[in-house]
Design a protein around this motif. Structure first.
Motif, PDB file in Angstrom:
ATOM      1  N   SER A  78       0.839  -1.188   0.000  1.00 34.83           N
ATOM      2  CA  SER A  78       0.000   0.000   0.000  1.00 34.83           C
ATOM      3  C   SER A  78       0.876   1.241   0.000  1.00 34.83           C
ATOM      4  N   LEU A  79       0.466   2.234  -0.758  1.00 38.42           N
ATOM      5  CA  LEU A  79       1.208   3.510  -0.793  1.00 38.42           C
ATOM      6  C   LEU A  79       0.845   4.409   0.385  1.00 38.42           C
ATOM      7  N   ASP A  80      -0.150   3.967   1.169  1.00 36.46           N
ATOM      8  CA  ASP A  80      -0.645   4.771   2.297  1.00 36.46           C
ATOM      9  C   ASP A  80       0.146   4.420   3.565  1.00 36.46           C
ATOM     10  N   PRO A  81       0.912   5.378   4.114  1.00 35.80           N
ATOM     11  CA  PRO A  81       1.725   5.087   5.306  1.00 35.80           C
ATOM     12  C   PRO A  81       0.899   4.596   6.512  1.00 35.80           C
ATOM     13  N   LYS A 168       6.350   8.158   4.896  1.00 35.37           N
ATOM     14  CA  LYS A 168       5.887   9.427   4.308  1.00 35.37           C
ATOM     15  C   LYS A 168       6.965  10.045   3.429  1.00 35.37           C
ATOM     16  N   ASP A 169       6.641  10.244   2.175  1.00 37.34           N
ATOM     17  CA  ASP A 169       7.508  10.987   1.257  1.00 37.34           C
ATOM     18  C   ASP A 169       6.648  11.381   0.055  1.00 37.34           C
ATOM     19  N   GLU A 170       7.278  11.885  -0.995  1.00 35.84           N
ATOM     20  CA  GLU A 170       6.483  12.372  -2.132  1.00 35.84           C
ATOM     21  C   GLU A 170       5.773  11.252  -2.885  1.00 35.84           C
ATOM     22  N   TYR A 171       6.134   9.976  -2.617  1.00 33.11           N
ATOM     23  CA  TYR A 171       5.481   8.859  -3.307  1.00 33.11           C
ATOM     24  C   TYR A 171       4.328   8.267  -2.493  1.00 33.11           C
ATOM     25  N   ALA A 172       4.146   8.740  -1.262  1.00 33.31           N
ATOM     26  CA  ALA A 172       3.049   8.249  -0.432  1.00 33.31           C
ATOM     27  C   ALA A 172       1.729   8.755  -1.013  1.00 33.31           C
ATOM     28  N   SER A 173       0.681   7.925  -0.904  1.00 38.31           N
ATOM     29  CA  SER A 173      -0.594   8.266  -1.515  1.00 38.31           C
ATOM     30  C   SER A 173      -1.683   7.379  -0.922  1.00 38.31           C
ATOM     31  N   THR A 174      -2.927   7.841  -1.024  1.00 39.28           N
ATOM     32  CA  THR A 174      -4.033   6.979  -0.583  1.00 39.28           C
ATOM     33  C   THR A 174      -4.605   6.185  -1.767  1.00 39.28           C
ATOM     34  N   GLU A 175      -4.034   6.385  -2.955  1.00 42.74           N
ATOM     35  CA  GLU A 175      -4.449   5.611  -4.131  1.00 42.74           C
ATOM     36  C   GLU A 175      -4.216   4.115  -3.863  1.00 42.74           C
ATOM     37  N   ASP A 176      -5.202   3.291  -4.197  1.00 48.11           N
ATOM     38  CA  ASP A 176      -5.023   1.847  -4.047  1.00 48.11           C
ATOM     39  C   ASP A 176      -4.371   1.303  -5.311  1.00 48.11           C
ATOM     40  N   THR A 178      -3.021  -1.447  -6.100  1.00 48.06           N
ATOM     41  CA  THR A 178      -3.335  -2.805  -6.575  1.00 48.06           C
ATOM     42  C   THR A 178      -4.573  -2.780  -7.490  1.00 48.06           C
ATOM     43  N   VAL A 179      -5.432  -1.778  -7.280  1.00 47.06           N
ATOM     44  CA  VAL A 179      -6.633  -1.632  -8.122  1.00 47.06           C
ATOM     45  C   VAL A 179      -6.347  -0.767  -9.347  1.00 47.06           C
ATOM     46  N   THR A 180      -5.621   0.348  -9.159  1.00 42.03           N
ATOM     47  CA  THR A 180      -5.399   1.271 -10.277  1.00 42.03           C
ATOM     48  C   THR A 180      -4.339   0.759 -11.263  1.00 42.03           C
ATOM     49  N   GLN A 181      -3.420  -0.094 -10.770  1.00 36.28           N
ATOM     50  CA  GLN A 181      -2.372  -0.605 -11.675  1.00 36.28           C
ATOM     51  C   GLN A 181      -2.288  -2.127 -11.568  1.00 36.28           C
ATOM     52  N   PRO A 182      -3.271  -2.809 -12.124  1.00 41.99           N
ATOM     53  CA  PRO A 182      -3.353  -4.269 -11.938  1.00 41.99           C
ATOM     54  C   PRO A 182      -2.501  -5.091 -12.897  1.00 41.99           C
ATOM     55  N   ARG A 183      -1.872  -4.452 -13.892  1.00 43.04           N
ATOM     56  CA  ARG A 183      -1.245  -5.218 -14.974  1.00 43.04           C
ATOM     57  C   ARG A 183       0.241  -5.501 -14.773  1.00 43.04           C
ATOM     58  N   SER A 184       0.743  -6.458 -15.544  1.00 43.12           N
ATOM     59  CA  SER A 184       2.172  -6.803 -15.564  1.00 43.12           C
ATOM     60  C   SER A 184       3.009  -5.614 -16.027  1.00 43.12           C
ATOM     61  N   VAL A 185       4.106  -5.333 -15.339  1.00 42.86           N
ATOM     62  CA  VAL A 185       4.997  -4.259 -15.803  1.00 42.86           C
ATOM     63  C   VAL A 185       5.829  -4.726 -16.999  1.00 42.86           C
ATOM     64  N   ARG A 186       5.905  -6.019 -17.217  1.00 43.76           N
ATOM     65  CA  ARG A 186       6.684  -6.540 -18.346  1.00 43.76           C
ATOM     66  C   ARG A 186       5.867  -6.651 -19.614  1.00 43.76           C
TER      67      ARG A 186
END
Ligand code: MN
Length: 221
Positions: A78-81, A168-176, A178-186
């Motif tokens: 999770s991006l949420d601290p 906590k840093d600039e990459y922290a977020s409440t965005e989920d 796992t839902v918004t980016q469900p696909r393979s990075v490859r």
């Protein structure tokens, strides 16, 4: 040193090395890589593999000491601290496992579909030696992946149980993520696409994909 710390450390050590990995698998049946300890060169790899086995989970793996130290994270990172994600330590995997995407045959250990959900490099922040940093049972780490970035904490809370937390840093977020980016990075594929391409159980794999796809498919009918 306190006896409790000694016990914890020896339990952690018992899952290190590739013997457990080898014992659990039949390499005539699974396309997963055979165990091989390789000294990596350059920055340390990390990978997060989304794995629809008996249950959906995310395998978080960090290169350390020539293998991939591994944790199964049921809910994913999770991006949420404020979110502490349970990470159960599992057996070390070979470094080559970081590029494995495909199916593990049903009936074999971990049978199901595996996706390379994120990958990149990592570094421990307080101790340059990754093995020593992990042995302390609590570390801050930097992730430089395509999805996961910035400062994270990994802390052992007893036996195999660890917690993975965003700091906590600039990459922290409440965005989920796992839902918004469900696909393979490859390959940009969803789990169902990977299962279909490899002749796996597509319906089972699809239960790990976002529900929006089901909604779209239903609208087309
Ligand atoms: Mn797994």
């Amino acid at each position: 040193m306190a006896p409790a710390t000694k016990t914890r450390r020896s339990r952690l050590t018992s899952r290190q090395g590739l013997d457990v990995y080898e014992r659990k698998r039949d390499f005539k049946k699974t396309p997963e890589p055979a165990p091989r300890r390789v000294k990596g060169t350059g920055p340390l790899k990390f990978v997060v593999q989304k794995h629809r086995a008996t249950a959906l989970h995310y395998d978080f793996r960090l290169e350390a000491g020539g293998t991939l130290r591994s944790w199964a994270v049921p809910k994913g990172p999770s991006l949420d601290p404020k979110q502490k994600r349970l990470a159960m330590e599992v057996e070390d995997h070979p470094l080559e496992y970081a590029s494995f995407e495909g199916i593990i045959p049903e009936g074999e250990y971990g049978g199901g579909t595996v996706m390379v959900w994120d990958e990149g490099h990592w570094a421990p922040m307080e101790d340059a030696d990754p093995v020593r940093a992990l042995a302390k049972g609590e570390l801050r780490l930097l992730l430089d992946g395509k999805k996961l970035k910035g400062s994270w904490t990994l802390v052992n809370t007893g036996d195999r149980r660890w917690l993975l937390m965003k700091r906590k840093d600039e990459y922290a977020s409440t965005e989920d993520i796992t839902v918004t980016q469900p696909r393979s990075v490859r390959t940009k594929r969803l789990l169902a696409d990977i299962a279909r391409d490899a002749g796996g159980d597509v319906a089972k794999a699809a239960t790990g994909d976002p529900k929006i796809k089901k909604a779209r498919a239903a609208a087309k009918r």
